[in-house]
Scaffold this motif. Structure first.
Motif, PDB file in Angstrom:
ATOM      1  N   GLU A  30     -11.535  35.957  47.065  1.00  0.00           N
ATOM      2  CA  GLU A  30     -11.543  34.885  48.061  1.00  0.00           C
ATOM      3  C   GLU A  30     -12.767  33.974  47.883  1.00  0.00           C
ATOM      4  N   ALA A  31     -13.894  34.572  47.487  1.00  0.00           N
ATOM      5  CA  ALA A  31     -15.131  33.800  47.348  1.00  0.00           C
ATOM      6  C   ALA A  31     -15.331  33.251  45.941  1.00  0.00           C
ATOM      7  N   HIS A  32     -14.450  33.594  45.012  1.00  0.00           N
ATOM      8  CA  HIS A  32     -14.623  33.201  43.619  1.00  0.00           C
ATOM      9  C   HIS A  32     -14.372  31.705  43.440  1.00  0.00           C
ATOM     10  N   PRO A  33     -15.209  31.013  42.673  1.00  0.00           N
ATOM     11  CA  PRO A  33     -15.047  29.562  42.528  1.00  0.00           C
ATOM     12  C   PRO A  33     -13.873  29.135  41.659  1.00  0.00           C
ATOM     13  N   ARG A  34     -13.299  30.035  40.870  1.00  0.00           N
ATOM     14  CA  ARG A  34     -12.191  29.648  39.997  1.00  0.00           C
ATOM     15  C   ARG A  34     -10.901  30.412  40.268  1.00  0.00           C
ATOM     16  N   ASN A 309     -14.379  41.944  34.087  1.00  0.00           N
ATOM     17  CA  ASN A 309     -13.367  41.992  33.039  1.00  0.00           C
ATOM     18  C   ASN A 309     -12.422  40.804  33.104  1.00  0.00           C
ATOM     19  N   LEU A 310     -12.029  40.426  34.311  1.00  0.00           N
ATOM     20  CA  LEU A 310     -11.115  39.296  34.460  1.00  0.00           C
ATOM     21  C   LEU A 310     -11.805  37.991  34.075  1.00  0.00           C
ATOM     22  N   LEU A 320     -19.498  35.296  37.040  1.00  0.00           N
ATOM     23  CA  LEU A 320     -19.062  34.270  37.978  1.00  0.00           C
ATOM     24  C   LEU A 320     -18.384  34.942  39.180  1.00  0.00           C
ATOM     25  N   GLY A 321     -18.860  34.633  40.369  1.00  0.00           N
ATOM     26  CA  GLY A 321     -18.280  35.206  41.568  1.00  0.00           C
ATOM     27  C   GLY A 321     -18.833  36.562  41.954  1.00  0.00           C
ATOM     28  N   VAL A 322     -19.745  37.117  41.151  1.00  0.00           N
ATOM     29  CA  VAL A 322     -20.388  38.380  41.511  1.00  0.00           C
ATOM     30  C   VAL A 322     -21.641  38.067  42.305  1.00  0.00           C
ATOM     31  N   PRO A 323     -21.711  38.425  43.573  1.00  0.00           N
ATOM     32  CA  PRO A 323     -22.891  38.101  44.382  1.00  0.00           C
ATOM     33  C   PRO A 323     -24.156  38.671  43.770  1.00  0.00           C
TER      34      PRO A 323
END
Length: 324
Positions: A30-34, A309-310, A320-323
């Motif tokens: 949900e918080a991931h930019p892509r 991995n994704l 990316l998207g890992v706080p």
């Protein structure tokens, strides 16, 4: 690569949204930019908004009950990746359906079903990043196996025999299906050993490192987190300074692996996205080394690693998207 949810958004489907790991994935996606959560499937949560099942989630996306053929159809119609966050033994039908439909979706399997399949990339980036960049099928490592492999790998060339791994997990590792291993009353003031020989993660650790390993898991009354005490016999005397230097060098460029002098505490691992290795010690004769590893079994042990991995499979920055 198929895109949904906007020109620069990558559609991701999640099967198993109701479980503890599924909830972590929902929040991360949900918080991931892509990434865009295109669908979420769960038998127990059918018809409910994800926000009502996953604390902290804001999406109003309704949970569906999707079988293998339904998921395969979504994979043929604009969903670029499917994450399977289900118990062991349930992934095969979904993978077969996706492949039978000719869907091009990337599949990340969080169960143990494909960790020993040479056709699947094993998704422990810190020890095998090169295989993940173009992977279409990724087997996410187990939580214990992640910590144990990272804890042993730098010292692998020094060993004279099998490492012994004493592992303790919070009861979230036993999932949501009721059992003695996730019953707070039975765990109260208790430490419960289980699977005394032949645990799947023992085989996984050995397979990943290419050495024999002895592993004994336990479950404790806390909810989340893992601590591993790893005892390793050494072929020749090694100083503690030399051993610490090996670990520091091995993980110097790894943001999610912290090496420290102090023994890491499992309570400090909860909610963190990385692994901590510490307490690096050698006995007086220099022939036995001990290290302690902690991590959050639901994050680096599952959901965070799946996101790494994704990202790699989609040619995005790994964290990316890992706080932070």
């Amino acid at each position: 690569m198929a895109l949904t949810g906007g020109a620069d958004r990558i559609g991701v489907g999640l099967v198993g949204a109701r479980g503890y790991t599924g909830a972590e994935l929902v929040r991360l996606l949900e918080a991931h930019p892509r990434f865009h959560l295109a669908f979420a499937s769960s038998r127990q949560g059918k018809g409910k908004p994800l926000s009502s099942l996953c604390e902290g989630a804001e999406t109003a996306l309704l949970v569906e009950e999707l079988g293998p053929a339904d998921v395969a159809a979504r994979g043929s119609a604009g969903v670029a990746a499917v994450i399977l966050a289900m118990p062991n033994g349930q992934a095969a039908a979904y993978v077969e359906a996706i492949e039978g439909a000719g869907a091009e979706a990337i599949v990340v399997d969080l169960s143990a079903d494909h960790r020993f399949d040479a056709r699947w990339a094993y998704g422990l980036p810190e020890l095998g990043r090169a295989k993940l960049g173009a992977a279409r099928r990724i087997a996410n490592p187990g939580c214990y196996a992640t910590g144990a492999q990272l804890g042993i790998a730098p010292a692998r060339g020094l060993l004279s025999g099998p490492p012994h791994v004493f592992g303790v997990s919070g009861y979230s590792g036993a999932g949501t299906t009721p059992s003695d291993k996730n019953d707070p009353e039975k765990l109260r003031d208790n430490l419960m050993p289980y699977a005394l020989t032949g645990h799947i993660h023992e085989r996984e650790i050995a397979h990943g490192l290419g050495i024999e390993v002895f592993f004994t898991p336990h479950v404790a009354p806390f909810f989340r987190g893992i601590t591993l005490t790893i005892s390793m016999p050494l072929a020749a005397p090694v100083s503690v300074e030399a051993l610490r230097a090996l670990y520091l060098e091995a993980y110097a460029a790894e943001p999610l692996v912290q090496v420290q002098d102090e023994i890491p505490l499992v309570r400090d691992a909860a909610g963190r996205h990385g692994v901590t290795i510490g307490g690096i010690t050698v006995d007086a004769a220099g022939r036995r080394a001990v290290v302690v590893v902690t991590l959050d079994n639901l994050l680096k042990g599952a959901a965070t690693q799946a996101l790494q991995n994704l990202n790699l499979a989609c040619s995005l920055p790994e964290l990316l998207g890992v706080p932070s």
